[in-house]
Write an enzyme that holds these catalytic residues in place. Structure first.
Site, PDB file in Angstrom:
ATOM      1  N   TYR A 154       0.958  -1.204   0.044  1.00  0.00           N
ATOM      2  CA  TYR A 154      -0.150   0.085  -0.089  1.00  0.00           C
ATOM      3  C   TYR A 154       0.870   1.350  -0.011  1.00  0.00           C
ATOM      4  CZ  TYR A 154      -3.193   3.649   1.668  1.00  0.00           C
ATOM      5  OH  TYR A 154      -4.114   4.708   1.828  1.00  0.00           O
ATOM      6  N   LYS A 158       1.086   4.314  -2.842  1.00  0.00           N
ATOM      7  CA  LYS A 158       0.907   5.807  -2.825  1.00  0.00           C
ATOM      8  C   LYS A 158       2.215   6.767  -3.206  1.00  0.00           C
ATOM      9  CE  LYS A 158      -3.468   5.530  -1.769  1.00  0.00           C
ATOM     10  NZ  LYS A 158      -4.407   5.984  -2.783  1.00  0.00           N
ATOM     11  N   THR A 189     -12.897   6.592   8.555  1.00  0.00           N
ATOM     12  CA  THR A 189     -13.636   5.641   7.758  1.00  0.00           C
ATOM     13  C   THR A 189     -13.553   4.096   7.939  1.00  0.00           C
ATOM     14  OG1 THR A 189     -11.659   5.448   6.134  1.00  0.00           O
ATOM     15  CG2 THR A 189     -13.181   7.157   5.823  1.00  0.00           C
TER      16      THR A 189
END
Length: 249
Positions: A154, A158, A189
């Site tokens: 991840y 990015k 979230t």
């Protein structure tokens, strides 16, 4: 022709993308929302219309170029132009040490976060360059400039999104198109809940944020609206970090 801007948002069905859709709708923009889940997408479009916005859902998976090409072309066919694009579709993948990562896990994250961003920009810029105007906002992360144990794929994705943003900005400037990114820190979230796994770990994680809390999707949407707007008209190739101070030290 309407003076209301046309805004396309990928990954609009949840989290930051969803908040951005409502923010632009409240600004009286014409909004095209996109994602993979048709029923949720139609419900979102109906909610936006209920606010008085012109809104439409177009189902697409940013991992596939035919989907992305059709998404952009259908948006332009529906509203006549494309003024703002928010490339919010993303996946955090599975957390694991580098020694346990696999090509399959790599592809699952990079196909959405990196290839999806690349394909979206390719077709958004195809339209915007012909118009001679437009603003693209990609979604990065605090992990775009930091490392994170257990989140190597991840994090790498990015970093790649930020490189794509800067390179595309240099190319798009010749056409009067701006390309920037917003890099959220921890945001309240479902993704944050998945990453932290439980309330105790979430609290410990947020204790490391200088402002001692998570951001909200609406705060991220406000940052996206600013970067996309004419108020940031001399800004391109930049990454706006909105993370409660996480990258200040």
């Amino acid at each position: 022709m309407s003076s209301k801007p046309v805004v396309l948002i990928t990954g609009a069905l949840s989290g930051i993308g969803r908040a951005a859709a409502f923010a632009f709708a409240r600004d009286d923009a014409r909004v095209v929302v996109s994602g993979r889940r048709a029923e949720e997408g139609r419900m979102l479009a109906a909610e936006l219309v209920a606010l008085g916005a012109q809104a439409e859902f177009i189902q697409a998976d940013v991992r596939f170029e035919d989907d992305v090409r059709r998404l952009v072309d259908d948006a332009v066919e529906r509203f006549g132009r494309l003024d703002i694009a928010v490339n919010s579709a993303g996946s955090e993948g599975e957390s694991a040490p580098v020694m346990e990562q696999t090509p399959e896990r790599y592809a699952a994250v990079f196909d959405t976060n990196v290839l999806g961003t690349l394909l979206a920009m390719k077709h958004e810029l195809r339209v915007m360059s012909a118009q001679g105007s437009g603003s693209i906002v990609n979604i990065s992360s605090t992990m775009g400039v930091r490392g994170a144990a257990g989140a190597s794929i991840y994090t790498a994705s990015k970093h790649a999104v930020e490189g794509l943003t800067r390179s595309a900005a240099l190319e798009a400037a010749a056409f009067g198109v701006r390309v920037n990114a917003v890099a959220p820190g921890p945001v309240d979230t479902a993704m944050l809940d998945r990453l932290t796994a439980n309330a105790e770990r979430k609290a410990a994680f947020l204790a490391g944020v200088p402002l001692k809390r998570a951001g909200t999707p609406d705060e991220m949407a406000d940052a996206i609206r600013f970067v996309a707007s004419d108020k940031a008209s001399f800004m391109t190739g930049e990454v706006l970090r909105v993370n409660g101070g996480r990258t200040a030290s």
